[in-house]
Design an enzyme around this catalytic site. Structure first.
Site: not given
Ligand code: NVA
Ligand code: CP
Length: 297
Positions: A100, A127, A130, A217, A256, A284
């Site tokens: 990540r 992502h 997800q 989101d 998400c 997930r």
């Molecule tokens: N678009 C959000 C998704 C979090 C799971 C982010 O990147 O923070």
């Molecule tokens: N939806 C998601 O990826 O959650 P986290 O950021 O908690 O991993």
């Protein structure tokens, strides 16, 4: 499939195979095979996570493997060691890596230099894990996405929307993305996407009208927290009961998570749809186990 880096690079068959496998793993939880037995899989995260980290750590254990969490700040990567050197070290020690981070290129480079299965657990571009869980949830709740209208209300060019747009391209469902003009996908992206079934609008009501799936989101993704001026653009884009009034009668709402109540979604709508949203969060685990099984040697 050697790596899982983006929805963009998958085919419809690969997506469906992963979803079928996830459904079986979900049914057989506690009784299925352990193809990761004796393996160590690293989780290298330079952004925060609750769901992704926990679901991968639990999933790896349930498949017989050992998860090793590496915070980007704690390893030498955080002090500037190049991704290609980190990749060549981990590639000689662990069996797979889940990343990540910010730049998609870092995940691509890690896959190239490590030689071990590499999974994108969220970048600025996509992502993909997800989206698999989201599609699994749609299958469970609505049977299929065939002849369904999917709406996304929010940031039109975030990692989530980009992955949704590629999913719509591959699977052929109708996707309407409602986003402030300043957050819409650029024309170069839409040309590359080349998906007539993906429509972009500045009017959230056009997206939600008759929609079977309404997705949202956060307005500010990780790394954008200081862009308060961007947040101001989203006035009128909250998923609330008024906006959902013209949705299909059997609609579901997806998020998400994490959610910011009274920003992108009202407290009322989130709690009304909590059963679906937390089923989506649980999925997930099952979807990612399917990815791990597909990549395990
Ligand atoms: N678009 C959000 C998704 C979090 C799971 C982010 O990147 O923070
Ligand atoms: N939806 C998601 O990826 O959650 P986290 O950021 O908690 O991993």
């Amino acid at each position: 499939m050697k790596h899982f880096l983006s929805i963009e690079q998958l085919t419809a068959t690969e997506i469906q195979n992963l979803l079928d496998s996830a459904a079986v793993l979900k049914r057989q939880r506690g009784h299925h095979a352990q193809p990761l037995s004796g393996q160590t899989w690293a989780l290298m995260f330079t952004k925060s996570s609750t769901r992704t980290r926990v679901s991968f750590e639990v999933g790896i254990r349930e498949l017989g493997g050992f998860p090793m969490f590496l915070s980007g700040n704690d390893i030498q990567l955080g002090r500037g060691e190049p991704i290609k050197d980190t990749a060549r070290v981990l590639g000689r020690m662990v069996h797979g890596t889940i990343i990540r981070t910010f730049a998609q290129q870092d995940v691509v480079d890690f896959a190239k230099y490590s030689g071990i299965p590499t999974i994108n657990a969220l970048t600025d571009d996509e992502h993909p894990c997800q989206i698999l869980a989201d599609l699994l949830t749609i299958q469970e709740k609505l049977g299929s996405w065939e002849n369904k209208k999917v709406a996304f209300v929010g940031d039109g060019f975030s990692n989530m929307t980009r992955s949704w747009m590629w999913a719509a391209k591959h699977l052929g469902f109708s996707l309407v993305v409602a986003s402030p003009a300043s957050c819409q996908p650029p024309s170069e992206f839409l040309t590359e996407l080349n998906a007539p079934n993906v429509v972009i609008t500045s009017d959230p009501a056009i997206a939600t009208n008759g929609a079977h799936v309404i997705n949202t989101d956060v307005w500010l993704s990780m790394g954008q927290e200081n862009q308060k001026e961007k947040e101001l653009e989203f006035a009128g884009f909250q998923v609330n009961s008024q906006l959902l009034a013209s949705a299909a009668t059997d609609h579901i709402v997806l998020h998400c998570l994490p959610a910011y109540r009274e920003k992108e979604i009202s407290e009322e709508v989130l709690e009304q749809h909590a059963a679906t949203i937390f089923q989506q969060a649980e999925n997930r685990l099952h979807a990612q186990k399917a990815i791990l099984v597909a990549l395990a040697k």
